[in-house]
Design a protein around this motif. Structure first.
Motif, PDB file in Angstrom:
ATOM      1  N   LEU A 111       0.835  -1.210   0.000  1.00 33.38           N
ATOM      2  CA  LEU A 111       0.000   0.000   0.000  1.00 33.38           C
ATOM      3  C   LEU A 111       0.868   1.258   0.000  1.00 33.38           C
ATOM      4  O   LEU A 111       0.610   2.207  -0.737  1.00 33.38           O
ATOM      5  CB  LEU A 111      -0.951  -0.024   1.206  1.00 33.38           C
ATOM      6  CG  LEU A 111      -2.009  -1.148   1.127  1.00 33.38           C
ATOM      7  CD1 LEU A 111      -2.747  -1.285   2.456  1.00 33.38           C
ATOM      8  CD2 LEU A 111      -3.000  -0.885  -0.014  1.00 33.38           C
ATOM      9  N   ASN A 112       1.926   1.263   0.809  1.00 28.53           N
ATOM     10  CA  ASN A 112       2.830   2.408   0.857  1.00 28.53           C
ATOM     11  C   ASN A 112       3.596   2.524  -0.463  1.00 28.53           C
ATOM     12  O   ASN A 112       3.770   3.629  -1.004  1.00 28.53           O
ATOM     13  CB  ASN A 112       3.792   2.236   2.037  1.00 28.53           C
ATOM     14  CG  ASN A 112       4.377   3.546   2.490  1.00 28.53           C
ATOM     15  OD1 ASN A 112       4.887   4.302   1.671  1.00 28.53           O
ATOM     16  ND2 ASN A 112       4.318   3.815   3.781  1.00 28.53           N
ATOM     17  N   GLY A 113       4.009   1.373  -0.989  1.00 29.22           N
ATOM     18  CA  GLY A 113       4.787   1.360  -2.224  1.00 29.22           C
ATOM     19  C   GLY A 113       4.009   1.895  -3.416  1.00 29.22           C
ATOM     20  O   GLY A 113       4.560   2.605  -4.265  1.00 29.22           O
ATOM     21  N   MET A 114       2.714   1.546  -3.490  1.00 26.28           N
ATOM     22  CA  MET A 114       1.902   2.014  -4.621  1.00 26.28           C
ATOM     23  C   MET A 114       1.757   3.535  -4.590  1.00 26.28           C
ATOM     24  O   MET A 114       1.753   4.181  -5.627  1.00 26.28           O
ATOM     25  CB  MET A 114       0.531   1.340  -4.592  1.00 26.28           C
ATOM     26  CG  MET A 114       0.616  -0.133  -5.006  1.00 26.28           C
ATOM     27  SD  MET A 114      -0.986  -0.833  -5.472  1.00 26.28           S
ATOM     28  CE  MET A 114      -1.942  -0.477  -4.003  1.00 26.28           C
ATOM     29  N   ARG A 115       1.667   4.094  -3.379  1.00 31.11           N
ATOM     30  CA  ARG A 115       1.517   5.553  -3.261  1.00 31.11           C
ATOM     31  C   ARG A 115       2.805   6.282  -3.627  1.00 31.11           C
ATOM     32  O   ARG A 115       2.767   7.399  -4.124  1.00 31.11           O
ATOM     33  CB  ARG A 115       1.127   5.925  -1.822  1.00 31.11           C
ATOM     34  CG  ARG A 115      -0.363   5.815  -1.539  1.00 31.11           C
ATOM     35  CD  ARG A 115      -0.749   6.583  -0.287  1.00 31.11           C
ATOM     36  NE  ARG A 115      -0.017   6.132   0.894  1.00 31.11           N
ATOM     37  CZ  ARG A 115      -0.374   5.087   1.649  1.00 31.11           C
ATOM     38  NH1 ARG A 115      -1.439   4.371   1.344  1.00 31.11           N
ATOM     39  NH2 ARG A 115       0.336   4.758   2.698  1.00 31.11           N
ATOM     40  N   HIS A 116       3.963   5.659  -3.334  1.00 32.34           N
ATOM     41  CA  HIS A 116       5.239   6.388  -3.443  1.00 32.34           C
ATOM     42  C   HIS A 116       6.224   5.765  -4.421  1.00 32.34           C
ATOM     43  O   HIS A 116       7.398   6.108  -4.398  1.00 32.34           O
ATOM     44  CB  HIS A 116       5.909   6.466  -2.061  1.00 32.34           C
ATOM     45  CG  HIS A 116       5.099   7.207  -1.049  1.00 32.34           C
ATOM     46  ND1 HIS A 116       4.312   6.574  -0.110  1.00 32.34           N
ATOM     47  CD2 HIS A 116       4.930   8.533  -0.837  1.00 32.34           C
ATOM     48  CE1 HIS A 116       3.705   7.477   0.641  1.00 32.34           C
ATOM     49  NE2 HIS A 116       4.057   8.677   0.224  1.00 32.34           N
ATOM     50  N   LYS A 117       5.754   4.859  -5.256  1.00 33.92           N
ATOM     51  CA  LYS A 117       6.660   4.166  -6.194  1.00 33.92           C
ATOM     52  C   LYS A 117       7.897   3.651  -5.450  1.00 33.92           C
ATOM     53  O   LYS A 117       9.032   3.844  -5.873  1.00 33.92           O
ATOM     54  CB  LYS A 117       7.078   5.078  -7.354  1.00 33.92           C
ATOM     55  CG  LYS A 117       5.930   5.507  -8.245  1.00 33.92           C
ATOM     56  CD  LYS A 117       6.441   6.143  -9.519  1.00 33.92           C
ATOM     57  CE  LYS A 117       5.319   6.715 -10.370  1.00 33.92           C
ATOM     58  NZ  LYS A 117       4.274   5.719 -10.721  1.00 33.92           N
ATOM     59  N   TRP A 118       7.638   3.017  -4.343  1.00 36.86           N
ATOM     60  CA  TRP A 118       8.708   2.505  -3.479  1.00 36.86           C
ATOM     61  C   TRP A 118       8.696   0.984  -3.561  1.00 36.86           C
ATOM     62  O   TRP A 118       7.660   0.358  -3.346  1.00 36.86           O
ATOM     63  CB  TRP A 118       8.452   2.979  -2.040  1.00 36.86           C
ATOM     64  CG  TRP A 118       9.247   2.292  -0.965  1.00 36.86           C
ATOM     65  CD1 TRP A 118      10.601   2.263  -0.810  1.00 36.86           C
ATOM     66  CD2 TRP A 118       8.705   1.574   0.152  1.00 36.86           C
ATOM     67  NE1 TRP A 118      10.936   1.572   0.320  1.00 36.86           N
ATOM     68  CE2 TRP A 118       9.795   1.134   0.930  1.00 36.86           C
ATOM     69  CE3 TRP A 118       7.402   1.264   0.562  1.00 36.86           C
ATOM     70  CZ2 TRP A 118       9.623   0.396   2.100  1.00 36.86           C
ATOM     71  CZ3 TRP A 118       7.230   0.534   1.732  1.00 36.86           C
ATOM     72  CH2 TRP A 118       8.339   0.106   2.479  1.00 36.86           C
ATOM     73  N   VAL A 119       9.822   0.383  -3.946  1.00 34.06           N
ATOM     74  CA  VAL A 119       9.918  -1.073  -4.114  1.00 34.06           C
ATOM     75  C   VAL A 119      11.145  -1.564  -3.339  1.00 34.06           C
ATOM     76  O   VAL A 119      12.233  -1.697  -3.897  1.00 34.06           O
ATOM     77  CB  VAL A 119      10.036  -1.468  -5.608  1.00 34.06           C
ATOM     78  CG1 VAL A 119      10.073  -2.990  -5.757  1.00 34.06           C
ATOM     79  CG2 VAL A 119       8.881  -0.884  -6.428  1.00 34.06           C
ATOM     80  N   PRO A 120      10.983  -1.818  -2.037  1.00 32.99           N
ATOM     81  CA  PRO A 120      12.154  -2.210  -1.236  1.00 32.99           C
ATOM     82  C   PRO A 120      12.563  -3.658  -1.480  1.00 32.99           C
ATOM     83  O   PRO A 120      11.777  -4.481  -1.964  1.00 32.99           O
ATOM     84  CB  PRO A 120      11.648  -2.053   0.194  1.00 32.99           C
ATOM     85  CG  PRO A 120      10.195  -2.359   0.100  1.00 32.99           C
ATOM     86  CD  PRO A 120       9.745  -1.805  -1.235  1.00 32.99           C
ATOM     87  N   ARG A 121      13.779  -3.977  -1.122  1.00 32.37           N
ATOM     88  CA  ARG A 121      14.219  -5.360  -1.015  1.00 32.37           C
ATOM     89  C   ARG A 121      13.634  -5.946   0.273  1.00 32.37           C
ATOM     90  O   ARG A 121      13.740  -5.326   1.342  1.00 32.37           O
ATOM     91  CB  ARG A 121      15.759  -5.400  -0.962  1.00 32.37           C
ATOM     92  CG  ARG A 121      16.387  -6.766  -0.675  1.00 32.37           C
ATOM     93  CD  ARG A 121      16.166  -7.762  -1.801  1.00 32.37           C
ATOM     94  NE  ARG A 121      16.506  -7.263  -3.124  1.00 32.37           N
ATOM     95  CZ  ARG A 121      17.660  -7.464  -3.740  1.00 32.37           C
ATOM     96  NH1 ARG A 121      18.594  -8.180  -3.163  1.00 32.37           N
ATOM     97  NH2 ARG A 121      17.892  -6.970  -4.951  1.00 32.37           N
ATOM     98  N   VAL A 122      13.017  -7.135   0.157  1.00 33.62           N
ATOM     99  CA  VAL A 122      12.515  -7.838   1.348  1.00 33.62           C
ATOM    100  C   VAL A 122      13.240  -9.179   1.450  1.00 33.62           C
ATOM    101  O   VAL A 122      13.163 -10.007   0.531  1.00 33.62           O
ATOM    102  CB  VAL A 122      10.990  -8.073   1.277  1.00 33.62           C
ATOM    103  CG1 VAL A 122      10.518  -8.939   2.445  1.00 33.62           C
ATOM    104  CG2 VAL A 122      10.243  -6.740   1.281  1.00 33.62           C
ATOM    105  N   VAL A 123      13.979  -9.362   2.535  1.00 35.57           N
ATOM    106  CA  VAL A 123      14.664 -10.633   2.788  1.00 35.57           C
ATOM    107  C   VAL A 123      13.846 -11.379   3.851  1.00 35.57           C
ATOM    108  O   VAL A 123      13.705 -10.918   4.983  1.00 35.57           O
ATOM    109  CB  VAL A 123      16.107 -10.415   3.277  1.00 35.57           C
ATOM    110  CG1 VAL A 123      16.787 -11.754   3.548  1.00 35.57           C
ATOM    111  CG2 VAL A 123      16.902  -9.598   2.257  1.00 35.57           C
ATOM    112  N   TYR A 124      13.273 -12.505   3.437  1.00 33.64           N
ATOM    113  CA  TYR A 124      12.349 -13.260   4.291  1.00 33.64           C
ATOM    114  C   TYR A 124      13.064 -14.490   4.853  1.00 33.64           C
ATOM    115  O   TYR A 124      13.610 -15.297   4.091  1.00 33.64           O
ATOM    116  CB  TYR A 124      11.147 -13.682   3.448  1.00 33.64           C
ATOM    117  CG  TYR A 124      10.182 -14.631   4.122  1.00 33.64           C
ATOM    118  CD1 TYR A 124       9.471 -14.242   5.248  1.00 33.64           C
ATOM    119  CD2 TYR A 124       9.967 -15.915   3.619  1.00 33.64           C
ATOM    120  CE1 TYR A 124       8.573 -15.117   5.855  1.00 33.64           C
ATOM    121  CE2 TYR A 124       9.070 -16.791   4.217  1.00 33.64           C
ATOM    122  CZ  TYR A 124       8.378 -16.380   5.337  1.00 33.64           C
ATOM    123  OH  TYR A 124       7.488 -17.239   5.930  1.00 33.64           O
TER     124      TYR A 124
END
Lengths: 329, 329
Positions: A111-124
């Protein structure tokens, strides 16, 4: 570079954060900011020179999660989890933290990414517990997941969500199936797998250790040092190399308890080995028989993930990292 | 015996409910009560002699779900789902219905079951979409799940939850991976797989049908009649035979479009075949290439699940069930 670590107060979380103090960069980018989240306060970082913030609370609490991702960290290590034994005993808590918590985090990023064109790396942080039931001595990368515990099911579901959110471009995910950690530092605990560490850790400080299974018991294990190396490499990796399947089995050692003991003898002598007391426990033996004995992690090896090549190295790393280089026998 | 069907207004739901009117028993127990749930009103049942109740609402609404399970039905068919194309276009809706809806249902059963020592049979409609990526021409029962769509991920997660809730004894679950249904009754639709039914259904009533892929395209398909047979058999099966893995690939036919057309010619003549117009569509061709072409469903066959052995039979079943036995060319 801003790093968020969930589960930062756990053993792996603490060691990962310590590694940031020692080596404050990922893929040649300096780490300037840390956010550390857990249900209990994570340790502070005396030697870290950047900004750091500690957040305490429930990972499945939507308000807390939105607050955590609001500063849009560049890399998110999602380590927060209820461990296997607890998830099996407390069904609701396991699903709350391991499934609802992971869903809440992934949704907050989307939801945050769609608003701000933010695509973080997620290490699961996934686990070898995603495998269960009948499997071969050496499990290939394309082996099917049939977890036999709630924890394994929750981790397998996290892997599927990680894959779908990554495919959709909501974040840039990579899942690391952590092997059993040996030698795990700290005090003895009640986990069924505890003896894989205890039979090394306790003798090295002159204490007795209980071995509840036979010497022929084979298991897949790696050092805390390697585990931290996997997570850091995952944060820096070119994820286009994952070819749409972001979940990876990791390299480790497939060795027997007898081989662990032989290594202990080589590194610390017969005196250490004499502190291991054999007290067979049929229940633990049965649980351990359900665990993976080995993997052929071709994909991870091709991507440059590395582990120790002998258990002697693993014991020496423990002595360096946890005992200040000294056997205290 | 009380039966609950979620998704009762869908094609499979309606046909399943019709089958209860015709054969009102499961495992020799008479069906005396039906609860039919969907987002739109499911059809009524003029010929069913027992009690029936219709519930309209959102499957992920906890209040509605608790109301649905409160009378503690003996068998629950969980068919409610957003289909593949819609789940791919509308990420939130797909997760809401296919994941949150399934979780809400399973939790409502668990909570009600613990209070009343109630352990119903749950028949979960999964899908061949749980497979994706690289797979062999013939997929074995132990092949790994790497779904490449949100729908496939949601169905795979449902399978994992089904397995864990069943292992814990909260219900007695069985998951049926439905193959593509052909001949699907009703009007042409926009689904990428629509032509597998359209090229048979439309010519049999004198209408033109578009074929967007090559005659060599191979796919895994079965009739609606077989699909209903799978679900009914799943409701009656001795689940101790599932040996801890409740999710099953089903038997079906691995045939090419050319073989479908040859069967149409045998059953309905050259006149029917001339109504198929070839309009290649590279996009549909690409989507279909990502779908499973065949399975070796050893477990399901050993458990007595059966499908047609020729596509001629499938076409004849369609003519009997949908066209009153008459080709209307």
């Amino acid at each position: 570079m801003h790093i968020l670590v969930t589960g930062a107060a756990g053993m792996i979380g603490r060691k990962l954060v310590e590694s940031f103090a020692r080596q404050p960069q990922i893929a040649a980018q300096p780490i300037t900011q840390l956010t550390l989240a857990d249900v209990v306060p994570p340790p502070t970082l005396p030697s870290f020179i950047g900004q750091s913030r500690i957040v305490t609370g429930d990972i499945a609490d939507v308000k807390i999660i939105h607050d955590l991702v609001a500063p849009r960290p560049d890399v998110i290590f999602h380590l927060a989890a209820v461990v296997s034994g607890e998830a099996e005993r407390d069904f609701e808590k396991g699903y709350h933290v391991n499934l609802a918590g992971t869903q809440a985090l992934f949704e907050a990023i989307r939801l945050n990414g769609m608003r701000h064109k933010w695509v973080p790396r997620v290490v699961y942080a996934s686990s070898n517990a995603v495998f269960g039931g009948d499997f071969p001595d050496v499990i290939p990368d394309d082996f099917h997941l049939t977890p036999q515990t709630s924890y394994g099911v929750q981790k397998a579901i996290g892997e599927l969500l990680l894959q779908d959110y990554s495919r959709k471009g909501f974040f840039d995910g990579i899942g690391i199936r952590l092997p059993t950690i040996s030698v795990r530092p700290g005090r003895p605990n009640a986990a069924a797998s505890g003896f894989f560490s205890g039979i090394i850790r306790e003798p090295l400080v002159g204490q007795e250790a209980i071995l509840p299974v036979s010497d022929e018991t084979r298991h897949w294990m790696t050092s805390p040092r390697s585990a931290i190396g996997f997570l850091r490499r995952a944060a820096a990796l070119d994820t286009s190399l994952l070819a749409g399947d972001p979940n990876l089995s990791m390299p480790a050692l497939s060795i027997t308890v007898g081989e662990q003991i032989a290594a202990l003898k080589r590194v610390a002598g017969e005196k250490a080995v004499r502190l291991i007391r054999r007290v067979p426990d049929a229940e633990i033996e049965k649980i351990v028989l359900g665990w993976a004995r080995g993997f052929d992690p071709k994909r991870a090896i091709a991507l440059g993930f590395t582990s120790e090549t002998s258990y002697d190295e693993v014991i020496r790393a423990h002595i360096e990292d946890e005992l200040g280089g000294e056997i205290r026998l």
